[in-house]
Write an enzyme that holds these catalytic residues in place. Sequence first.
Site, mmCIF file in Angstrom:
data_model
loop_
_atom_site.group_PDB
_atom_site.id
_atom_site.type_symbol
_atom_site.label_atom_id
_atom_site.label_comp_id
_atom_site.label_asym_id
_atom_site.label_seq_id
_atom_site.Cartn_x
_atom_site.Cartn_y
_atom_site.Cartn_z
ATOM 1 N N TYR A 144 0.851 -1.192 0.000
ATOM 2 C CA TYR A 144 0.000 0.000 0.000
ATOM 3 C C TYR A 144 0.883 1.237 0.000
ATOM 4 O O TYR A 144 1.751 1.398 0.863
ATOM 5 C CB TYR A 144 -0.915 0.011 1.228
ATOM 6 C CG TYR A 144 -1.846 1.208 1.253
ATOM 7 C CD1 TYR A 144 -2.953 1.264 0.411
ATOM 8 C CD2 TYR A 144 -1.612 2.279 2.108
ATOM 9 C CE1 TYR A 144 -3.810 2.352 0.417
ATOM 10 C CE2 TYR A 144 -2.467 3.375 2.122
ATOM 11 C CZ TYR A 144 -3.562 3.410 1.274
ATOM 12 O OH TYR A 144 -4.396 4.498 1.288
ATOM 13 N N ASP A 238 9.251 2.436 0.257
ATOM 14 C CA ASP A 238 8.178 3.074 1.023
ATOM 15 C C ASP A 238 8.343 2.655 2.479
ATOM 16 O O ASP A 238 8.020 1.530 2.851
ATOM 17 C CB ASP A 238 6.822 2.632 0.472
ATOM 18 C CG ASP A 238 5.650 3.302 1.183
ATOM 19 O OD1 ASP A 238 5.843 3.812 2.301
ATOM 20 O OD2 ASP A 238 4.545 3.292 0.612
ATOM 21 N N LYS A 266 3.733 9.762 8.722
ATOM 22 C CA LYS A 266 3.131 10.332 9.916
ATOM 23 C C LYS A 266 3.716 9.850 11.224
ATOM 24 O O LYS A 266 3.565 10.503 12.251
ATOM 25 C CB LYS A 266 1.637 10.067 9.911
ATOM 26 C CG LYS A 266 1.271 8.596 9.714
ATOM 27 C CD LYS A 266 -0.210 8.429 9.444
ATOM 28 C CE LYS A 266 -0.553 6.998 9.066
ATOM 29 N NZ LYS A 266 -0.100 6.659 7.697
#
Length: 430
Positions: A144, A238, A266
């Site tokens: 994802y 990622d 985040k």
Amino acid sequence: MQLDANNELALRADAVLAGGCDSPVRSGWAVGGSPFIQSHGVGAYAYDEADERYIDYIMAYGPLLFGHNHPALTSNLDELAQHGLVHGSTHSEEVGLAERIRSFLPSMERMRFASTGTEAVMSAVRVARAYTGRSLILKFAGNYHGHFDLALLNAGASAHTADASRSGIPDGVMRDAAVARYNDLENVDALLRGRESELAAVIVEPIVGNMGYVTPVLGFLEGLRERTKRYGALLIFDEVITWLRFGLRGAQARVGIVPDITTIGKIMGGGFPIAAFGGREDVMAVLAPRGATFTGGTHAGNPFSVGMAHRVLDLLETHPEYYPYMDALGKRLAAGVREIFERRGLPYAVVQHESIVDFKFRAGAPNNNYDDALAADKRKYAAYYHEMRRRKILLPPSQNEVMFVSVAHSEADIDETITAIDRSLDTIES
């Protein structure tokens, strides 16, 4: 999804929010029933509208390393706000944060801040295409990378966009993407055969947390590194989940592979919106104003988010004991679940890596790719989710996710969770 008529807030949300939510997994559609409505969080606990306490293993899907509302992050917020929430100008704390990040992730020789992981990955892909002058991006089913068009093709994290045309993804995006099987270099080669000169980048989660927990098999990442070099393409890691979750040096230090571009998110803001992408100096030089490639945003590098990120790094640097503590909790939880499965004769594999714990309702070895993840029993997980929720344990409402442990969890929380798992299995495995 059928909502409980007694859940007034869920009904109100359904009447005003598209699909009753702002992110589909929160709706709980994958497990049925009404969504969990959270009023607040404290430490390791989430509270519902009736002020009932739940041991929380969602942890905002990973970024809450310290649990909800750690005082070092939430105290004296006026100190962060007094010089302004957003400037629209470069400032010293932004530069200092970039220097700190580069000290931990030296592959990020130059970087640029963003607000979300989606934005960071989308920008990294644009940079790769600009640098190489090519369009093709190879990604992996079950990884994802956010919710922009390319990223959503056959993605994990409950994205469920197998029917791309109905998902608003144009045909042109599909032509410029190849979706391979994770941990399968033969499949990578088959997809790239005849298109090697079109390849701009391979993007991958170096350690996966979005189709359950999946580790790279020996030689897989090394093979991707070798192929991107051979074809004149870039390798993008990622690390939106893995950086800081797996230490200050992230997954790339664990796997011993240096990517060309890295994306982070985040978790560095303790959950507050902040992200970054960065890589080799020559690659990042394509960005305006030096190059022709634009990325930017008014909130990128804003002083409040940057201040929160400094606080997160301060906590981790001054408390090296946090990582072994979370690892010990993860091992305790995994061992407890394994004992239950062995005692009951259940053929499910339990995986644990530091503060991540995972198992699927699928017989055999741990997940190796997205095909394995899709083979798990969805109905059994849904029943398990609701049994655990009834026992005040909050799990992700999708079996594609994992359990995240935080500094705020205690051994007592872990033991309560193990007991709840055992009792829940009395119902669903009977």
